[in-house]
Each structure stands twice: as structure tokens, then as C-alpha cells.
Scaffold this motif. Structure first.
Motif, PDB file in Angstrom:
ATOM      1  N   GLU A 136      21.188  -0.613  86.804  1.00 14.44           N
ATOM      2  CA  GLU A 136      21.626  -1.925  86.303  1.00 14.44           C
ATOM      3  C   GLU A 136      20.667  -3.023  86.764  1.00 14.44           C
ATOM      4  O   GLU A 136      20.419  -3.979  86.027  1.00 14.44           O
ATOM      5  CB  GLU A 136      23.059  -2.223  86.768  1.00 14.44           C
ATOM      6  CG  GLU A 136      24.099  -1.385  86.067  1.00 14.44           C
ATOM      7  CD  GLU A 136      25.482  -1.494  86.687  1.00 14.44           C
ATOM      8  OE1 GLU A 136      26.446  -1.137  85.994  1.00 14.44           O
ATOM      9  OE2 GLU A 136      25.611  -1.911  87.856  1.00 14.44           O
ATOM     10  N   LEU A 141      32.281   1.629  92.900  1.00  7.06           N
ATOM     11  CA  LEU A 141      32.236   1.208  91.503  1.00  7.06           C
ATOM     12  C   LEU A 141      33.621   1.096  90.876  1.00  7.06           C
ATOM     13  O   LEU A 141      33.863   0.187  90.077  1.00  7.06           O
ATOM     14  CB  LEU A 141      31.337   2.141  90.691  1.00  7.06           C
ATOM     15  CG  LEU A 141      29.865   2.116  91.122  1.00  7.06           C
ATOM     16  CD1 LEU A 141      29.061   3.154  90.342  1.00  7.06           C
ATOM     17  CD2 LEU A 141      29.252   0.728  90.971  1.00  7.06           C
ATOM     18  N   LYS A 142      34.560   1.966  91.257  1.00  8.95           N
ATOM     19  CA  LYS A 142      35.899   1.857  90.670  1.00  8.95           C
ATOM     20  C   LYS A 142      36.676   0.666  91.235  1.00  8.95           C
ATOM     21  O   LYS A 142      37.641   0.212  90.630  1.00  8.95           O
ATOM     22  CB  LYS A 142      36.672   3.162  90.807  1.00  8.95           C
ATOM     23  CG  LYS A 142      37.124   3.521  92.189  1.00  8.95           C
ATOM     24  CD  LYS A 142      37.831   4.874  92.176  1.00  8.95           C
ATOM     25  CE  LYS A 142      38.193   5.309  93.576  1.00  8.95           C
ATOM     26  NZ  LYS A 142      38.727   6.668  93.616  1.00  8.95           N
ATOM     27  N   ARG A 164      34.878  -2.158  92.103  1.00  7.02           N
ATOM     28  CA  ARG A 164      33.836  -3.189  92.055  1.00  7.02           C
ATOM     29  C   ARG A 164      34.410  -4.585  91.810  1.00  7.02           C
ATOM     30  O   ARG A 164      34.093  -5.517  92.539  1.00  7.02           O
ATOM     31  CB  ARG A 164      32.824  -2.847  90.957  1.00  7.02           C
ATOM     32  CG  ARG A 164      31.719  -3.850  90.847  1.00  7.02           C
ATOM     33  CD  ARG A 164      30.721  -3.693  89.731  1.00  7.02           C
ATOM     34  NE  ARG A 164      30.557  -2.452  89.059  1.00  7.02           N
ATOM     35  CZ  ARG A 164      29.438  -2.064  88.473  1.00  7.02           C
ATOM     36  NH1 ARG A 164      28.374  -2.827  88.471  1.00  7.02           N
ATOM     37  NH2 ARG A 164      29.374  -0.923  87.841  1.00  7.02           N
ATOM     38  N   ILE A 168      28.058  -5.999  93.336  1.00  8.13           N
ATOM     39  CA  ILE A 168      27.883  -4.562  93.495  1.00  8.13           C
ATOM     40  C   ILE A 168      27.274  -4.054  92.204  1.00  8.13           C
ATOM     41  O   ILE A 168      27.796  -4.327  91.117  1.00  8.13           O
ATOM     42  CB  ILE A 168      29.230  -3.865  93.799  1.00  8.13           C
ATOM     43  CG1 ILE A 168      29.796  -4.392  95.117  1.00  8.13           C
ATOM     44  CG2 ILE A 168      29.062  -2.355  93.819  1.00  8.13           C
ATOM     45  CD1 ILE A 168      31.195  -3.905  95.436  1.00  8.13           C
ATOM     46  N   ILE A 169      26.176  -3.313  92.310  1.00  5.23           N
ATOM     47  CA  ILE A 169      25.393  -2.971  91.131  1.00  5.23           C
ATOM     48  C   ILE A 169      24.665  -1.649  91.359  1.00  5.23           C
ATOM     49  O   ILE A 169      24.348  -1.305  92.497  1.00  5.23           O
ATOM     50  CB  ILE A 169      24.397  -4.130  90.848  1.00  5.23           C
ATOM     51  CG1 ILE A 169      23.726  -4.016  89.505  1.00  5.23           C
ATOM     52  CG2 ILE A 169      23.415  -4.316  91.984  1.00  5.23           C
ATOM     53  CD1 ILE A 169      23.024  -5.322  89.075  1.00  5.23           C
ATOM     54  N   THR A 170      24.432  -0.900  90.303  1.00  2.75           N
ATOM     55  CA  THR A 170      23.652   0.329  90.442  1.00  2.75           C
ATOM     56  C   THR A 170      22.167  -0.015  90.351  1.00  2.75           C
ATOM     57  O   THR A 170      21.787  -1.075  89.833  1.00  2.75           O
ATOM     58  CB  THR A 170      23.994   1.356  89.344  1.00  2.75           C
ATOM     59  OG1 THR A 170      23.557   0.850  88.082  1.00  2.75           O
ATOM     60  CG2 THR A 170      25.488   1.679  89.319  1.00  2.75           C
ATOM     61  N   THR A 180      24.500   0.638  94.755  1.00  2.00           N
ATOM     62  CA  THR A 180      25.236   1.874  95.009  1.00  2.00           C
ATOM     63  C   THR A 180      25.479   2.622  93.711  1.00  2.00           C
ATOM     64  O   THR A 180      25.464   2.026  92.630  1.00  2.00           O
ATOM     65  CB  THR A 180      26.587   1.582  95.694  1.00  2.00           C
ATOM     66  OG1 THR A 180      27.196   2.801  96.092  1.00  2.00           O
ATOM     67  CG2 THR A 180      27.524   0.800  94.800  1.00  2.00           C
ATOM     68  N   SER A 181      25.697   3.913  93.823  1.00  2.00           N
ATOM     69  CA  SER A 181      26.185   4.733  92.708  1.00  2.00           C
ATOM     70  C   SER A 181      27.487   5.410  93.100  1.00  2.00           C
ATOM     71  O   SER A 181      28.003   6.251  92.378  1.00  2.00           O
ATOM     72  CB  SER A 181      25.145   5.796  92.330  1.00  2.00           C
ATOM     73  OG  SER A 181      24.008   5.184  91.788  1.00  2.00           O
ATOM     74  N   ASP A 182      28.013   5.043  94.247  1.00  2.00           N
ATOM     75  CA  ASP A 182      29.224   5.634  94.796  1.00  2.00           C
ATOM     76  C   ASP A 182      30.428   5.192  93.964  1.00  2.00           C
ATOM     77  O   ASP A 182      30.711   4.001  93.843  1.00  2.00           O
ATOM     78  CB  ASP A 182      29.375   5.193  96.251  1.00  2.00           C
ATOM     79  CG  ASP A 182      30.507   5.874  96.988  1.00  2.00           C
ATOM     80  OD1 ASP A 182      31.533   6.193  96.364  1.00  2.00           O
ATOM     81  OD2 ASP A 182      30.363   6.062  98.212  1.00  2.00           O
ATOM     82  N   THR A 183      31.139   6.163  93.408  1.00  2.00           N
ATOM     83  CA  THR A 183      32.284   5.826  92.563  1.00  2.00           C
ATOM     84  C   THR A 183      33.398   5.129  93.333  1.00  2.00           C
ATOM     85  O   THR A 183      34.181   4.389  92.742  1.00  2.00           O
ATOM     86  CB  THR A 183      32.857   7.095  91.864  1.00  2.00           C
ATOM     87  OG1 THR A 183      33.188   8.060  92.857  1.00  2.00           O
ATOM     88  CG2 THR A 183      31.851   7.668  90.882  1.00  2.00           C
ATOM     89  N   GLU A 190      34.142  -7.555  94.480  1.00  2.00           N
ATOM     90  CA  GLU A 190      33.300  -8.713  94.154  1.00  2.00           C
ATOM     91  C   GLU A 190      34.077 -10.021  94.247  1.00  2.00           C
ATOM     92  O   GLU A 190      33.581 -11.011  94.790  1.00  2.00           O
ATOM     93  CB  GLU A 190      32.695  -8.543  92.751  1.00  2.00           C
ATOM     94  CG  GLU A 190      31.611  -7.497  92.698  1.00  2.00           C
ATOM     95  CD  GLU A 190      30.985  -7.321  91.319  1.00  2.00           C
ATOM     96  OE1 GLU A 190      29.910  -6.715  91.264  1.00  2.00           O
ATOM     97  OE2 GLU A 190      31.563  -7.783  90.317  1.00  2.00           O
TER      98      GLU A 190
END
Length: 144
Positions: free
Chosen positions: A133, A114-115, A117, A128-130, A108-111, A121
């Protein structure tokens, strides 16, 4: 997770760079999976046998009887929604499917993901990874 000779199974979130992930798939590094939510038309590039119906969540505008499977209240959806916040139905459905499926990586690239993550996890024992990455880790020979 898996040894380097195996393909990593990756759940694709529509925010992740599909172009990068498809290149990795063509190289034999990953196997892409998607959740087939009717509002998401971009899943056409994911092989049909690797698209799954989302779990039906009562009250979600994205889960209707015709395009969802019904699950018990014991799915991780409610906990995901509590972490991400209300109004993230599609995000929660994508991550719920990933967790239940046991795939290796959630790309994902969804903030919103990611915020949160680290918490997600730890809570669900997932990665969770872009897409970038994943490329960097595979290029460095890092086991992901």
C-alpha cells in the motif's frame, strides 16, 4: 502528514515485506525503524541506530530486564492488548513503540493488526499500512 520532500518514518513490523520497504529506503522515500525484541532476528537489516528497545511489560515473555526499557502504566500497551486480544505481546510491543515514537506509518501484513486497523487508527491517531500500500500510494503521488 509530511510533505513529499521529507522521508516518511516507518515502523517495521516483522510481518511486513522488508524487501519492499528496504527498496523504498534505498530510494530515499522512507526511513525504517524497528523494535529490537530478542526473538526477532530479522531486524539485522535495519540500521542499528534505528532499532529501539521495547517497553518492559510485566508478565510479557518477550520483555526482560536486559532487553527492555521500563515505562509507567500510562503507555498504550494495555489498550492495544485489549483491542488485539491476549497473547499478542510482541504485536502490542511493536505498536506501542510506534505510537510513543510518533512515526508516520506502521507497516505490517499481520492480519491481527489489519482486521483491527480502523479501530487502532482512530483510537491512537496512527496509520497502519502494508508495504504494498505504501508503494501504491507513493507511485500514484498520493500523500500518505
Amino acid at each position: 502528514m509530511k510533505d513529499r520532500k521529507s522521508k516518511l518514518t516507518v515502523t517495521w513490523d516483522p510481518s511486513a515485506d522488508l524487501k519492499i520497504l528496504r527498496k523504498l529506503e534505498r530510494k530515499g522515500c522512507v526511513e525504517l525503524w524497528a523494535v529490537n525484541i530478542e526473538a526477532v532476528k530479522t531486524t539485522k537489516k535495519i540500521d542499528a541506530e534505528r532499532k529501539r528497545l521495547p517497553t518492559m511489560i510485566i508478565g510479557s515473555p518477550l520483555a526482560t530486564t536486559g532487553n527492555a526499557k521500563i515505562a509507567s502504566d500510562e503507555t498504550p500497551y494495555k489498550r492495544i492488548n485489549a483491542i488485539l486480544g491476549r497473547g499478542h505481546h510482541a504485536d502490542a510491543l511493536h505498536l506501542e513503540d510506534h505510537i510513543v515514537s510518533g512515526r508516520d506509518l506502521f507497516a505490517t501484513s499481520d492480519t491481527d493488526f489489519l482486521k483491527h486497523r480502523e479501530q487502532l487508527e482512530v483510537e491512537f491517531n496512527i496509520r497502519i499500512i502494508t508495504a504494498q500500500e505504501i508503494v501504491e500510494a507513493l507511485g500514484d503521488g498520493v500523500s500518505i
